[in-house]
Structures are given as structure tokens and as C-alpha cells.
Design a protein around this motif. Structure first.
Motif, PDB file in Angstrom:
ATOM      1  N   PRO A 246      -0.208 -11.603 -26.809  1.00 17.90           N
ATOM      2  CA  PRO A 246      -0.830 -12.010 -25.544  1.00 17.90           C
ATOM      3  C   PRO A 246       0.072 -11.962 -24.327  1.00 17.90           C
ATOM      4  CG  PRO A 246      -0.468 -13.905 -26.958  1.00 17.90           C
ATOM      5  CD  PRO A 246      -0.204 -12.699 -27.791  1.00 17.90           C
ATOM      6  N   HIS A 247       1.388 -11.771 -24.514  1.00 19.08           N
ATOM      7  CA  HIS A 247       2.299 -11.781 -23.375  1.00 19.08           C
ATOM      8  C   HIS A 247       2.811 -10.393 -23.018  1.00 19.08           C
ATOM      9  CE1 HIS A 247       2.143 -16.091 -23.686  1.00 19.08           C
ATOM     10  NE2 HIS A 247       2.544 -16.032 -24.930  1.00 19.08           N
ATOM     11  N   THR A 248       2.299  -9.374 -23.678  1.00 25.27           N
ATOM     12  CA  THR A 248       2.688  -8.008 -23.368  1.00 25.27           C
ATOM     13  C   THR A 248       1.758  -7.494 -22.274  1.00 25.27           C
ATOM     14  OG1 THR A 248       3.459  -7.615 -25.604  1.00 25.27           O
ATOM     15  CG2 THR A 248       2.996  -5.694 -24.282  1.00 25.27           C
ATOM     16  N   GLU A 249       2.332  -7.087 -21.156  1.00 25.54           N
ATOM     17  CA  GLU A 249       1.506  -6.757 -19.987  1.00 25.54           C
ATOM     18  C   GLU A 249       1.991  -5.502 -19.281  1.00 25.54           C
ATOM     19  OE1 GLU A 249      -0.037  -8.911 -15.850  1.00 25.54           O
ATOM     20  OE2 GLU A 249       1.361  -9.908 -17.200  1.00 25.54           O
ATOM     21  N   PHE A 250       1.039  -4.705 -18.844  1.00 27.08           N
ATOM     22  CA  PHE A 250       1.314  -3.503 -18.063  1.00 27.08           C
ATOM     23  C   PHE A 250       1.105  -3.819 -16.587  1.00 27.08           C
ATOM     24  CE2 PHE A 250      -0.347   0.171 -15.802  1.00 27.08           C
ATOM     25  CZ  PHE A 250       0.539   1.182 -16.139  1.00 27.08           C
ATOM     26  N   MET A 251       2.045  -3.417 -15.731  1.00 26.36           N
ATOM     27  CA  MET A 251       1.916  -3.663 -14.298  1.00 26.36           C
ATOM     28  C   MET A 251       2.181  -2.390 -13.503  1.00 26.36           C
ATOM     29  SD  MET A 251       3.735  -7.321 -13.542  1.00 26.36           S
ATOM     30  CE  MET A 251       3.323  -8.791 -14.466  1.00 26.36           C
ATOM     31  N   PRO A 252       1.293  -2.049 -12.583  1.00 26.28           N
ATOM     32  CA  PRO A 252       1.578  -0.973 -11.634  1.00 26.28           C
ATOM     33  C   PRO A 252       2.593  -1.461 -10.604  1.00 26.28           C
ATOM     34  CG  PRO A 252      -0.537  -1.972 -11.139  1.00 26.28           C
ATOM     35  CD  PRO A 252      -0.047  -2.616 -12.407  1.00 26.28           C
ATOM     36  N   PRO A 253       3.118  -0.564  -9.762  1.00 24.16           N
ATOM     37  CA  PRO A 253       4.236  -0.936  -8.881  1.00 24.16           C
ATOM     38  C   PRO A 253       3.964  -2.087  -7.927  1.00 24.16           C
ATOM     39  CG  PRO A 253       3.344   1.214  -8.297  1.00 24.16           C
ATOM     40  CD  PRO A 253       2.777   0.857  -9.630  1.00 24.16           C
ATOM     41  N   LEU A 254       2.750  -2.174  -7.374  1.00 24.02           N
ATOM     42  CA  LEU A 254       2.478  -3.288  -6.455  1.00 24.02           C
ATOM     43  C   LEU A 254       2.532  -4.623  -7.194  1.00 24.02           C
ATOM     44  CD1 LEU A 254      -0.395  -2.047  -4.102  1.00 24.02           C
ATOM     45  CD2 LEU A 254       2.051  -2.168  -3.655  1.00 24.02           C
ATOM     46  N   ASP A 255       2.024  -4.638  -8.410  1.00 22.11           N
ATOM     47  CA  ASP A 255       2.079  -5.866  -9.202  1.00 22.11           C
ATOM     48  C   ASP A 255       3.511  -6.195  -9.588  1.00 22.11           C
ATOM     49  OD1 ASP A 255      -0.626  -6.004  -8.992  1.00 22.11           O
ATOM     50  OD2 ASP A 255      -1.059  -5.350 -11.028  1.00 22.11           O
ATOM     51  N   LYS A 256       4.308  -5.168  -9.870  1.00 24.47           N
ATOM     52  CA  LYS A 256       5.720  -5.381 -10.200  1.00 24.47           C
ATOM     53  C   LYS A 256       6.450  -6.007  -9.017  1.00 24.47           C
ATOM     54  CE  LYS A 256       9.877  -4.759 -12.047  1.00 24.47           C
ATOM     55  NZ  LYS A 256      10.795  -4.917 -10.915  1.00 24.47           N
ATOM     56  N   ARG A 257       6.204  -5.467  -7.829  1.00 24.04           N
ATOM     57  CA  ARG A 257       6.846  -6.018  -6.640  1.00 24.04           C
ATOM     58  C   ARG A 257       6.400  -7.468  -6.407  1.00 24.04           C
ATOM     59  NH1 ARG A 257       4.637  -3.607  -1.638  1.00 24.04           N
ATOM     60  NH2 ARG A 257       3.506  -5.568  -1.539  1.00 24.04           N
ATOM     61  N   TYR A 258       5.119  -7.728  -6.600  1.00 21.98           N
ATOM     62  CA  TYR A 258       4.591  -9.077  -6.419  1.00 21.98           C
ATOM     63  C   TYR A 258       5.241 -10.043  -7.403  1.00 21.98           C
ATOM     64  CZ  TYR A 258       0.988 -12.518  -5.186  1.00 21.98           C
ATOM     65  OH  TYR A 258       0.321 -13.623  -4.733  1.00 21.98           O
ATOM     66  N   PHE A 259       5.461  -9.579  -8.635  1.00 23.48           N
ATOM     67  CA  PHE A 259       6.137 -10.390  -9.646  1.00 23.48           C
ATOM     68  C   PHE A 259       7.569 -10.703  -9.219  1.00 23.48           C
ATOM     69  CE2 PHE A 259       9.061 -10.357 -13.264  1.00 23.48           C
ATOM     70  CZ  PHE A 259       8.596 -11.429 -13.999  1.00 23.48           C
ATOM     71  N   ASP A 260       8.293  -9.687  -8.750  1.00 24.82           N
ATOM     72  CA  ASP A 260       9.668  -9.900  -8.292  1.00 24.82           C
ATOM     73  C   ASP A 260       9.712 -10.892  -7.131  1.00 24.82           C
ATOM     74  OD1 ASP A 260      10.702  -8.180 -10.170  1.00 24.82           O
ATOM     75  OD2 ASP A 260      10.760  -6.453  -8.828  1.00 24.82           O
ATOM     76  N   VAL A 323      -7.570 -12.109  -1.506  1.00 23.06           N
ATOM     77  CA  VAL A 323      -6.372 -12.395  -0.712  1.00 23.06           C
ATOM     78  C   VAL A 323      -5.142 -11.792  -1.385  1.00 23.06           C
ATOM     79  CG1 VAL A 323      -4.823 -14.225   0.065  1.00 23.06           C
ATOM     80  CG2 VAL A 323      -7.291 -14.465   0.393  1.00 23.06           C
ATOM     81  N   GLN A 324      -5.060 -11.919  -2.704  1.00 15.74           N
ATOM     82  CA  GLN A 324      -3.900 -11.393  -3.425  1.00 15.74           C
ATOM     83  C   GLN A 324      -3.795  -9.873  -3.272  1.00 15.74           C
ATOM     84  OE1 GLN A 324      -3.810 -12.024  -7.704  1.00 15.74           O
ATOM     85  NE2 GLN A 324      -1.590 -12.091  -7.702  1.00 15.74           N
ATOM     86  N   ASP A 325      -4.922  -9.182  -3.348  1.00 18.54           N
ATOM     87  CA  ASP A 325      -4.917  -7.728  -3.161  1.00 18.54           C
ATOM     88  C   ASP A 325      -4.438  -7.363  -1.761  1.00 18.54           C
ATOM     89  OD1 ASP A 325      -5.905  -7.219  -5.707  1.00 18.54           O
ATOM     90  OD2 ASP A 325      -7.986  -7.400  -5.053  1.00 18.54           O
ATOM     91  N   ALA A 326      -4.942  -8.093  -0.763  1.00 13.05           N
ATOM     92  CA  ALA A 326      -4.552  -7.816   0.621  1.00 13.05           C
ATOM     93  C   ALA A 326      -3.064  -8.076   0.838  1.00 13.05           C
ATOM     94  CB  ALA A 326      -5.391  -8.669   1.578  1.00 13.05           C
ATOM     95  N   VAL A 327      -2.579  -9.159   0.248  1.00 12.35           N
ATOM     96  CA  VAL A 327      -1.155  -9.505   0.381  1.00 12.35           C
ATOM     97  C   VAL A 327      -0.284  -8.391  -0.174  1.00 12.35           C
ATOM     98  CG1 VAL A 327       0.622 -11.023  -0.572  1.00 12.35           C
ATOM     99  CG2 VAL A 327      -1.417 -12.010   0.467  1.00 12.35           C
ATOM    100  N   LYS A 328      -0.680  -7.832  -1.317  1.00  7.52           N
ATOM    101  CA  LYS A 328       0.111  -6.764  -1.933  1.00  7.52           C
ATOM    102  C   LYS A 328       0.202  -5.543  -1.020  1.00  7.52           C
ATOM    103  CE  LYS A 328      -0.950  -8.104  -6.687  1.00  7.52           C
ATOM    104  NZ  LYS A 328      -1.684  -7.741  -7.924  1.00  7.52           N
ATOM    105  N   LEU A 329      -0.854  -5.274  -0.270  1.00  7.23           N
ATOM    106  CA  LEU A 329      -0.832  -4.139   0.653  1.00  7.23           C
ATOM    107  C   LEU A 329       0.014  -4.412   1.890  1.00  7.23           C
ATOM    108  CD1 LEU A 329      -4.476  -2.728   0.800  1.00  7.23           C
ATOM    109  CD2 LEU A 329      -2.464  -1.653  -0.201  1.00  7.23           C
ATOM    110  N   ILE A 330      -0.058  -5.633   2.381  1.00  8.82           N
ATOM    111  CA  ILE A 330       0.615  -5.956   3.636  1.00  8.82           C
ATOM    112  C   ILE A 330       2.122  -6.121   3.444  1.00  8.82           C
ATOM    113  CG2 ILE A 330       0.791  -7.701   5.469  1.00  8.82           C
ATOM    114  CD1 ILE A 330      -2.233  -8.162   5.079  1.00  8.82           C
ATOM    115  N   ARG A 331       2.527  -6.624   2.302  1.00 11.60           N
ATOM    116  CA  ARG A 331       3.957  -6.744   2.035  1.00 11.60           C
ATOM    117  C   ARG A 331       4.548  -5.369   1.692  1.00 11.60           C
ATOM    118  NH1 ARG A 331       4.269 -12.066  -1.926  1.00 11.60           N
ATOM    119  NH2 ARG A 331       3.380 -13.582  -0.456  1.00 11.60           N
ATOM    120  N   GLY A 332       5.867  -5.267   1.820  1.00  8.58           N
ATOM    121  CA  GLY A 332       6.527  -4.000   1.507  1.00  8.58           C
ATOM    122  C   GLY A 332       8.029  -4.144   1.570  1.00  8.58           C
TER     123      GLY A 332
END
Length: 525
Positions: A246-260, A323-332
Motif C-alpha cells: 500500500p505504500h508503493t506509489e508512482f508520481m509524475p514530476p509535478l507530484d514529485k516537486r509537491y512532495f519535496d 486547489v492542489q492541482d492549481a497550486v502545482k501549476l503555479i509553483r515552479g
């Protein structure tokens, strides 16, 4: 698509031996904000790498064979349609030819299943959209007793279109009656109060339907505008990785950045808090000193209509975005540009270009206070997560910050310390070792075992103890991972008393991040 994967472990003896697993694959599959499909062959490459990592690196890898494929087939369709009111049984029969081929796709065969399933899903979504609009246009009869089964695992996909429409009618009635009951309670509590407007049952029923209509409109906008083929691919890969554990997860780059960003407590953005309101992403507040405030052109109440990553890139419409989706786009990245199109309060549209800058989320950092209890002074340390900035050598670390707070409390002459780990889901393993070392004089803190069964003892190597007075660790059911390690170590050393719930989350695994392709920001944990 939200999955609740929780398990609880008896707090009487927290786990001290942890299994090393891969917790996910971060893989860059597209440029930020773009919705174009990936080039042919990219899906195959990603799945092959994921399959190799799971097979060669997971602590307890499952055989990727026809039986595994059948489970992925069922899981992916359930993840796409958890309520089982989108697909029909005939759709499953149509897709059945892929049931034993997914394992071949993971091993390099052409990727077809998720693409074909996605086409069927998109077609059925359009039909379901027509259902909800038609059903919510008419009042519900609440005098008629009916039963709705909301547990997708205990029901089958509808056998016909009529059965699916009936499922939607009951589902929408269930959502409406919940809101209707709330409105009735509100009317009752406001009865007799000055200025209160008493609405009839019929008016409240209509208001409840309108609330559900708003939710459904938002949901289907998201399906149309946000749930792209690549998003479906991410769900598909997660269906595969989560089948391992249950803890194995795939993340695309925006999700990876959000995690960091969540781990470090800082990000590069415009300095504005966002909120979702009536289908729009709205500026809730502007942070002092941030790019938005410095521009003098962004105000609380502005609606963000479109976002682009620079002057040239095609803007992305935010309709259907959370909101989370929008935040991922606005951050960089720092000093990169983001172009916003805002709808001002007077209805006019304004487009502006902002340069991203560092924004610190200090609410995620450790805090302390002194509580006076009679003649005693108790030091209280609140640690929301074991944060760490993995991107900078001298970045923030929760281990160092906790040490600073302990020293501050000692200077106040406290008689004891309480560390609050309630709702702390964990974080950096290195930092929990450092924090444990503040209260013990060298020694093992936790043991990590690899897939060959070889243990690695993680120990505090610093001589001396920063604080040797009375210590209490507070936990609850959501204290997980690193929180459990710290509580267990203090308990096993007899160093502190653990109080709170009788059990914690029970996460006995440790995750690590592995880079896959630095040029494309590929990484894997």
C-alpha cells in the motif's frame, strides 16, 4: 480514486524492525501544464522501468504473471469507477481480452489496456453527465423508503443502462437527503432567532439539490478538463505499484516537486493562498513580501482563470481544477516566470507575468511553548512532521530544529518536556534518529532489513544527552512511521512515557528515493 489503505498496530509494543520497500516511482512524463499525449513508446518504457524496479528492488516482490494481471485489471477499473456507476458489465466483457496481458505490458509489450479502458470511461462519463442533470432537475420524494449501497466493493457494475441510471438516481438522492437533513437541522436551530428566514420543506429540498448539482458540475468539469490520458496512466501505474504494497506509489514530476516542497516546508511561488469557491480558483489572501503583493496587481477575491509557465506557453484553463492541482501549476523553479489571467472583482480580465520567489511554510516547522501548571513549568514541543530539505545541503532539518527548541525550553527552566506527535505521518528517517539521540546516549534506534534479510542498524552515534529530564511522547491513531519509531525508541529505552491512543497507525516500512533519469527529473522511491 481516493484509496484508504490503513492498518493499525498495537501500541503496547511498537515495531522496531522495519522492512525496506520501494515506496513509489517518480517519473517525468510531460512538461508542466501541457496536456498533450506522450509520444508513442514512452508508456512502454515507463512500465518496463517500473516493472524492473518492483521485481529487483521491492522487499517482497510479487510475481508479475497472469494472476497478477487479473488483479490489476480489476483494481484499475475499480480505481477509475469506485462507485461502480460509470462502467457497464458489457464494458468489462469488451475489455476482458486484456485481462491476462497487463503483465506482458509491464514487461515491454505494447501498452493498450489503460488506453482502451480510458476511451470507454470517457464515453460513459458523457452519458453519466446527462443522467445527473436530468435527475437533479426534478424534486425527490423523501417519503418513499429506499436503500442505497455506497460500498463499491459490495456491488457489481450495472448490467444495463437502465440499471446504471437507477443507480445514479439513488446515489444523487442519497447525496441530496444528506444535505436536506443538514438544512432541516439548521432551520430548527435558527427557529425564533431574530432575522432568521424560515424556508419550507420544498424550498430546502430544492436548495439541497442545488448543492449536489454544484458538486456534480465540479466533478464532471474535472473529468473533462483535468483527467487526461496521462492522468489515467498515472492511476494505472499506481494500480500496479500498490498491488505490491500500500505504500508503493508512482508520481509524475509535478507530484514529485509537491512532495519535496511539503518535506522541506518551502517552495517557489507567487505568495498567495488559494481557495475553491463555486467552481473557481480564487485568491483567498496575498502574503506580504511575496511576488503577488509586490506586483500590486493581485488582490484577495481575484479569480485565477488561466495559468501559463511563461510568456510563450499556451495557458491552461483552471476550470475543473482543485486547489492542489492549481497550486502545482503555479509553483515552479526559483526566478522562473508564471503568467496568470485574473478575473477582477469588477469582471474585467487582467493578465500579468510574475517571477516566482521562495515562500516558506513555517506552519509545518516545529514550535514550542512553556505551559505553567501550578508551580511546574512544562515544555511543549509540537512537531507536525519530520521535515527535511533534501535539495539543499544546509536546508532546514527537523532534527536540528527540535534541538534548538529543546535548548530554548531548558533555558526557561522547564521541569519536563512533552513532544506532540499526534497526526504526524512521519518523514525523514535520518531526522528521527537525530531527535531520538537528543534524549539517549548513543545506541540503536531502529533496524532496517533489506530483501535479503540483512539488517542495518540505524543508531545514534553522538555522545551525550541534550535533555535527560522527564519526557512524554503524545500519539494518536494517525501517528505513523517516523513518529512510531521515535515513540518506540523512547519506550524501549525507558526514556519516556508514551500517552494518547491505544494504537498508532502501524506503518512498518521505510521508503527511499532512487533517481531514474536526472535529465528528465525521473526519480523513484
Amino acid at each position: 480514486m481516493h484509496k484508504a489503505l490503513k492498518y493499525i498496530l498495537d501500541m503496547k509494543r511498537l515495531p522496531i524492525i522495519l522492512a525496506l520497500v520501494l515506496a513509489g516511482v517518480f517519473f517525468a512524463t510531460r512538461s508542466q501544464g501541457k496536456t498533450n499525449s506522450l509520444p508513442p513508446g514512452k508508456y512502454e518504457k515507463i512500465l518496463q522501468i517500473v516493472g524492473a524496479i518492483l521485481t529487483q528492488g521491492h522487499y517482497e516482490p510479487k510475481d508479475i504473471n497472469d494472476e497478477f494481471s487479473k488483479k490489476i485489471f480489476d483494481k484499475y477499473l475499480a480505481d477509475l469507477d469506485p462507485e461502480k456507476n460509470i462502467f457497464l458489465q458489457q464494458d468489462l466483457k469488451t475489455l476482458e481480452r486484456f485481462q491476462t496481458k497487463i503483465d506482458d505490458e509491464v514487461k515491454g509489450a505494447p501498452v493498450q489496456f489503460f488506453i482502451e479502458a480510458g476511451k470507454v470511461f470517457d464515453s460513459r462519463i458523457k452519458e453519466a453527465e446527462a443522467y445527473y442533470k436530468e435527475i437533479l432537475a426534478k424534486p425527490f420524494d423523501f417519503s418513499k423508503d429506499e436503500t442505497y449501497n455506497g460500498d463499491g466493493e459490495k456491488k457489481s457494475f450495472p448490467a444495463s443502462e437502465d440499471a446504471r441510471k437507477e443507480e445514479w438516481r439513488k446515489y444523487l438522492k442519497y447525496l441530496t437527503v444528506q444535505r436536506y437533513a443538514d438544512l432541516l437541522d439548521s432551520r430548527e436551530s435558527n427557529k425564533g432567532k431574530e432575522g432568521a428566514i424560515t424556508k419550507s420543506d420544498a424550498e430546502l429540498e430544492k436548495e439541497a439539490r442545488e448543492k449536489v448539482q454544484t458538486v456534480m458540475t465540479r466533478t464532471f468539469d474535472r473529468y473533462h478538463n483535468k483527467f487526461t490520458e496521462e492522468d489515467k496512466f498515472n492511476v494505472f501505474v499506481n494500480s500496479i505499484t500498490e498491488m505490491m504494497d500500500p505504500h508503493t506509489e508512482f508520481m509524475p514530476p509535478l507530484d514529485k516537486r509537491y512532495f519535496d516542497e511539503s518535506m522541506s516546508g518551502k517552495f517557489y511561488g507567487i505568495g498567495a493562498q488559494l481557495t475553491y469557491e463555486e467552481g473557481n480558483i480564487k485568491i483567498a489572501s496575498v502574503l506580504p513580501g511575496g511576488p503577488a503583493q509586490k506586483s500590486g496587481q493581485v488582490d484577495a477575491g481575484d479569480i485565477i482563470v488561466r495559468v501559463a509557465q511563461n510568456e510563450q506557453e499556451t495557458p491552461v484553463e483552471l476550470s475543473g481544477f482543485t486547489v492542489q492541482d492549481a497550486v502545482k501549476l503555479i509553483r515552479g523553479k526559483k526566478d522562473s516566470q508564471v503568467k496568470l489571467t485574473l478575473r477582477k472583482k469588477d469582471g474585467t480580465l487582467k493578465t500579468l507575468l510574475l517571477k516566482r520567489d521562495e515562500i516558506v511554510q513555517d506552519e509545518a516547522y516545529v514550535r514550542s511553548a512553556v505551559v505553567n501548571e501550578g508551580s511546574q513549568k512544562i515544555g511543549y514541543i509540537y512537531l507536525p512532521e519530520f521535515y527535511a530539505d533534501f535539495q539543499e545541503m544546509n536546508g532546514v532539518r527537523s532534527g536540528m530544529d527540535v534541538a534548538k527548541e529543546v535548548n530554548k525550553l531548558k533555558a526557561e527552566g522547564i521541569d519536563g518536556i512533552v513532544i506532540d506527535l499526534r497526526n504526524n505521518g512521519g518523514g525523514a528517517l535520518y531526522d528521527v534518529i537525530q531527535i531520538a539521540g537528543l534524549f539517549i546516549d548513543q545506541g540503536p534506534v531502529v533496524q532496517v532489513r533489506d530483501r535479503q534479510g540483512k539488517p542495518q542498524v540505524m543508531r545514534d552515534r553522538d555522545e551525550g544527552v541534550l535533555y535527560d529530564g522527564p519526557l512524554v511522547i503524545m500519539v494518536n491513531e494517525m501517528s505513523a512511521s517516523a513518529s512510531e519509531i521515535l515513540a518506540a525508541a523512547m519506550q524501549d529505552y525507558g526514556r519516556g512515557v508514551v500517552i494518547g491512543s491505544t494504537s498508532t497507525y502501524g506503518k512498518g516500512t521505510v521508503q527511499r528515493t532512487i533517481g531514474l533519469d536526472p535529465e528528465s527529473n525521473f526519480s523513484n522511491t
